[in-house]
Design an enzyme around this catalytic site. Structure first.
Site, PDB file in Angstrom:
ATOM      1  N   GLY A 159     -58.060 -34.132-120.616  1.00 12.41           N
ATOM      2  CA  GLY A 159     -57.812 -32.756-120.217  1.00 12.41           C
ATOM      3  C   GLY A 159     -58.373 -32.476-118.830  1.00 12.41           C
ATOM      4  O   GLY A 159     -57.771 -31.751-118.040  1.00 12.41           O
ATOM      5  N   CYS A 206     -69.030 -31.294-121.955  1.00 11.30           N
ATOM      6  CA  CYS A 206     -69.036 -31.964-120.652  1.00 11.30           C
ATOM      7  C   CYS A 206     -70.260 -31.631-119.824  1.00 11.30           C
ATOM      8  O   CYS A 206     -70.461 -32.180-118.757  1.00 11.30           O
ATOM      9  CB  CYS A 206     -67.786 -31.617-119.872  1.00 11.30           C
ATOM     10  SG  CYS A 206     -66.321 -32.345-120.606  1.00 11.30           S
TER      11      CYS A 206
END
Lengths: 395, 395
Positions: free
Chosen positions: B74, B328
């Site tokens: 993504g 992340c």
């Protein structure tokens, strides 16, 4: 041998993943592979898998594990290195130097750099695809932002004198990147002996799964990020790490390192048998690339007066699978820039066929391919107006 | 229930891959998955797998298969859309508009655009994280190169009014991108009803394997390439397609589309049970994000006077796995820009904990988490000087 058995001689485009790697991936999928960024146990197990794989991949090429950045593909690693290093060093020099036989994932980014203001220098190659180190020494004499030269062309198999080229750059303080997609895992590489700054490697070339590749980048080499976001890969490449694929690549790297000698010993005679027999048994077949300095399992030719595409389709009907050039461009219908660079005319280059052998191929298969090729080439040539003209002229 | 059983409530960071997808991948690894660029049979079979998956992924979000570009993550899709579209449209406008709650893989590329000369406008959000469409209408009144707004924050769960936001951009002829990482496969999306131009989706969010994500990009939207090289993905994203992962994503997309209603029906009551019980049973716990307009399995909180990291480690000891924010960034040790954007002070934001539920979680697990959290929070608070001060002040 069963006539309908597939003979797969296109390992460059899609090599089978090692069963040991597939087994590890299956285990990880079953157990929940985790995310190395997570603080909990599952995350920690993922982080461990990641660092183990990093060490294995580093070992394969004699690199420091800290210098490995995992990417998804070799193309991504090439884009990251070429655009990232050149742009980060633009204040030092605006010259970028490549060879004319780079993979498109180096050549096109380099051309993008040219469009944004870099001076792009393309080194000459000889008719075997070799770069003369002197030409690099000259091109780099005033410095450069980056030099990128492919380690071995997957289209013509020629292995470049990387050590000498890297040394020339090191002396000038210019970062040297090499695309080792086709060489890492296929031939012995020891980064400790080569003063290179960046190297692209892909797990797929040595039996790792698709989805894991890496850029080796030495400490201190500035590089702008290609994919920005999270802090993964020491903040140099954002995006969740593909733990199963990376773990698979690690296992494949360990096995490749252990077996590299015996694999080479098995492939080179097969390759040489193919080259010798094909050239001897069919007239007007040219070996492309260097006769000795070439990848162990790589046999590439131009068959004059025919189109490689037609040959591939006919061979495919016999269960024989090969390629006409780089897997990334076989559908682009453009002439090969690599074959043009080694001085082949467009008509000859049309007849390109590339066989890339793998460990499961045997002598009987190579024999069969040569037997099958003879009538196929004859038939295609009979259909070829250029061949008919040539024949009539010769009579 | 076995006390040592893991309770995995961190599906955002690493969701298990659907067994049907893993089985398909195993078959492809065993058969030789091929390269869609090859002209031979194995290549053609790979091309077929690729196009089948493209159709399945397109169906999941009501997109045209031709508008799907497969990427590895993504983050890659977000980088490609944000930098690629803005740079391609720079001659039209140099304004880029985002929200303050974007994922880093949108926010950092947007900031890179600012550094290269774009004007970066960040829309306000309210205390639940919602964007007011009027603020976008105002920001976009003079046009923009690109607007990118996350469909739903994976940190606070809030679902944005994408349809309204997209319509405002469409009226102005400004490309609208949304990062649907957290929503595609989790909530019903029909691109035919939303005038958006680009959308990021990731297979991992709906049980696909890591290594396959996609950018939906409508025909006619200009976009510079991020990874240049081969002609894959209609010449918009170079690099060998990860056929096993993409095929797995296709299968996961098909299953997610079929089950989306029942998954939501199962997750929403669990989520709401968790939110209600946690807030009622532990004092000074704040729900972050919108109470109703939120992702079905998403329950996010700030537990005052403690650090989320400590809470996660204590919970981990009990076999309970959760996150403190975006997967992340959890190791970047920075405060969350998302929690800051919704107006939380730094001390409160420190106590962030995010539970993301999946189809295998049950009521008993949620009950156990709430039971376990009470003593853990008490213990952490006893160790907290701020909490002691507050308590003494209150006495």
């Amino acid at each position: 041998m069963d006539d309908r058995k597939e003979i797969f001689l296109d390992h460059n485009s899609a090599r089978a993943t090692r069963s040991e790697a597939v087994e590890e991936m299956s285990r990880l999928f079953a157990d929940g592979f985790g995310n190395p960024q997570s603080v909990h146990d599952r995350g920690q197990r993922a982080a461990e898998k990641l660092e183990n794989a990093r060490a294995e991949v580093a070992s394969l090429v004699g690199a420091d594990p800290e210098d490995i950045i995992f990417t998804a593909t070799g193309s991504e690693a090439n884009n990251m290195a070429v655009k990232g290093i050149a742009r980060a060093r633009k204040n030092r020099s605006n010259r970028v130097i490549i060879s004319p036989i780079e993979h498109h994932s180096v050549a096109i980014p380099a051309d993008s750099l040219r469009k944004e203001g870099f001076e792009l220098v393309t080194l000459p190659v000889d008719s075997t695809g070799l770069i003369d180190p002197d030409s690099l020494a000259k091109a780099v004499s005033d410095g450069a932002a980056l030099v990128s030269v492919i380690h071995a062309s997957t289209e013509i198999g020629t292995i470049e004198p990387i050590r000498e080229l890297a040394a020339i750059c090191a002396e000038k303080g210019v970062p040297f990147h090499t695309d080792s997609w086709g060489t890492a895992g296929s031939i012995k590489i020891d980064c400790k002996d080569i003063p290179l700054n960046a190297m692209t490697i892909a797990g797929q070339n040595f039996g790792g799964p698709p989805g894991a590749a890496a850029l080796v980048i030495r400490k201190g080499v500035p590089m702008k990020k290609l994919i920005e976001g999270g802090v993964q890969e020491r903040n140099r490449r954002a995006g969740q790490e593909n733990i199963p694929a990376i773990a698979g690549m690690g296992i494949a790297a360990r096995l490749a390192l252990r077996e590299i000698g015996q694999t080479t010993a098995a492939l080179v005679p097969l390759r040489d048998m193919m080259i010798k027999n094909l050239i001897e048994s069919i007239e007007d077949v040219i070996l492309t690339g260097h006769p000795e300095k070439r990848l162990p399992g790589h046999a590439s030719f131009c068959v004059k007066y025919i189109e490689g595409e037609g040959l591939l389709l006919f061979l495919n009907q016999k269960g024989i699978m090969a390629a006409s050039g780089s897997a990334c461009t076989s559908r682009s219908l453009k002439g090969s820039h690599v074959l043009e660079a080694i001085g082949l005319d467009a008509a000859t280059a049309q007849g390109s066929v590339v066989f890339t052998l793998g460990p499961e191929n045997g002598k009987d298969e190579i024999g069969k391919v040569i037997d099958e090729m003879k009538p196929v080439v004859s038939r295609l040539r009979e259909m070829s107006p250029i061949y008919r003209e040539k024949k009539n002229g010769a009579l």
